[in-house]
Write an enzyme that holds these catalytic residues in place. Sequence first.
Site, PDB file in Angstrom:
ATOM      1  CG  HIS A  35      -1.843   1.061   1.385  1.00 53.13           C
ATOM      2  ND1 HIS A  35      -3.125   0.997   0.871  1.00 53.13           N
ATOM      3  CD2 HIS A  35      -1.749   2.268   1.989  1.00 53.13           C
ATOM      4  CE1 HIS A  35      -3.763   2.117   1.154  1.00 53.13           C
ATOM      5  NE2 HIS A  35      -2.953   2.914   1.830  1.00 53.13           N
ATOM      6  CG  ASP A  37      -0.544   5.682   2.655  1.00 52.51           C
ATOM      7  OD1 ASP A  37      -1.713   5.583   2.248  1.00 52.51           O
ATOM      8  OD2 ASP A  37      -0.077   4.999   3.588  1.00 52.51           O
ATOM      9  CG  HIS A  68      -4.730   5.766   0.032  1.00 57.46           C
ATOM     10  ND1 HIS A  68      -4.652   5.688   1.408  1.00 57.46           N
ATOM     11  CD2 HIS A  68      -5.815   6.545  -0.239  1.00 57.46           C
ATOM     12  CE1 HIS A  68      -5.631   6.384   1.939  1.00 57.46           C
ATOM     13  NE2 HIS A  68      -6.345   6.919   0.968  1.00 57.46           N
ATOM     14  CG  MET A  70      -4.828  10.147   1.159  1.00 57.81           C
ATOM     15  SD  MET A  70      -3.912   9.514   2.575  1.00 57.81           S
ATOM     16  CE  MET A  70      -2.719   8.480   1.736  1.00 57.81           C
ATOM     17  CG  ASP A 175      -5.194   3.025   4.900  1.00 61.82           C
ATOM     18  OD1 ASP A 175      -4.317   2.688   5.713  1.00 61.82           O
ATOM     19  OD2 ASP A 175      -5.012   3.870   3.994  1.00 61.82           O
TER      20      ASP A 175
HETATM   21  C1  DX5 Z   1      -2.991   7.231   6.562  1.00 59.13           C
HETATM   22  C2  DX5 Z   1      -2.575   6.243   5.514  1.00 59.13           C
HETATM   23  C3  DX5 Z   1      -2.369   4.868   5.975  1.00 59.13           C
HETATM   24  C4  DX5 Z   1      -1.272   4.712   6.981  1.00 59.13           C
HETATM   25  C5  DX5 Z   1      -1.771   3.749   8.000  1.00 59.13           C
HETATM   26  O1  DX5 Z   1      -3.357   8.414   5.956  1.00 59.13           O
HETATM   27  O2  DX5 Z   1      -3.524   6.197   4.476  1.00 59.13           O
HETATM   28  O3  DX5 Z   1      -2.158   3.967   4.895  1.00 59.13           O
HETATM   29  O4  DX5 Z   1      -0.082   4.197   6.460  1.00 59.13           O
HETATM   30  O5  DX5 Z   1      -0.854   3.716   9.027  1.00 59.13           O
HETATM   31  P1  DX5 Z   1      -1.149   2.951  10.370  1.00 59.13           P
HETATM   32  O6  DX5 Z   1      -1.349   1.511  10.024  1.00 59.13           O
HETATM   33  O7  DX5 Z   1       0.048   3.229  11.187  1.00 59.13           O
HETATM   34  O8  DX5 Z   1      -2.407   3.553  10.958  1.00 59.13           O
HETATM   35 ZN    ZN Z   2      -3.379   4.635   2.935  1.00 57.28          ZN
END
Ligand code: DX5
Ligand code: ZN
Length: 216
Positions: A35, A37, A68, A70, A175
């Site tokens: 995954h 980010d 992903h 954002m 997530d």
């Molecule tokens: C947060 C991200 C996640 C993040 C999750 O904005 O989208 O993918 O990596 O991290 P953990 O598992 O530490 O909550």
């Molecule tokens: Zn994410």
Amino acid sequence: MNKSRIISPSLLSADFSRLEKDIRDVEQAGATRLHLDVMDGHFVPNITFGPFIVKAIRKLTNCILDCHLMILNPDKYIEAFIDAGANTVILHIEAHEDLTTEFTKIRKLGCSAGISLNPDTPIKAVEPYLDLIDHVLVMSVHPGFGGQKFIKSALQKIEYLAENRKNRNFVISVDGGVNIETIADVFQSGTDIAVVGSGLFSADNRSQQYRDLRNA
Ligand code: DX5
Ligand code: ZN
């Protein structure tokens, strides 16, 4: 319908100074997807990386890469992420007024299309898109940072999706805040893919932690 209960390491919490080793460790423990980010400092307060780094990660692994996004104006960057090697491009429902064109484009370019929704966005908001996508990513933290606490209302969203999937083929992933304590509830509620960042990479032995998460 995919019911295989996959754990997808979120590289946000990996050690980028030894990224290849971190990837190898989770692959050895059985990881088949990663995954990634992507944050732009506008849609979320944090900044991470773009297609340039996705391309480098693509060279390190054959895992499925779920990107992903954002970011604001995701429509501008779809091709760049697919060219870089993304297998799934996940867009936030909050980032754009109407994502129909974007999802159609992603699929046309041979990639899986994903939709993500923030904790405050009602699950019904994704309903109009469910025939256009392959992947729903339910956020169980407010996006932007790893290491936050799991927001339990995500479980009801997952249950709703699992119950209303009908004959559609999308996978359900969750997530944020998934760790040894929360992972059982996450899979119990109908999740196919649990994304785990700090709950995996905070451990010194990533392979062992991956196995422990699977057993939890
Ligand atoms: C947060 C991200 C996640 C993040 C999750 O904005 O989208 O993918 O990596 O991290 P953990 O598992 O530490 O909550
Ligand atoms: Zn994410």
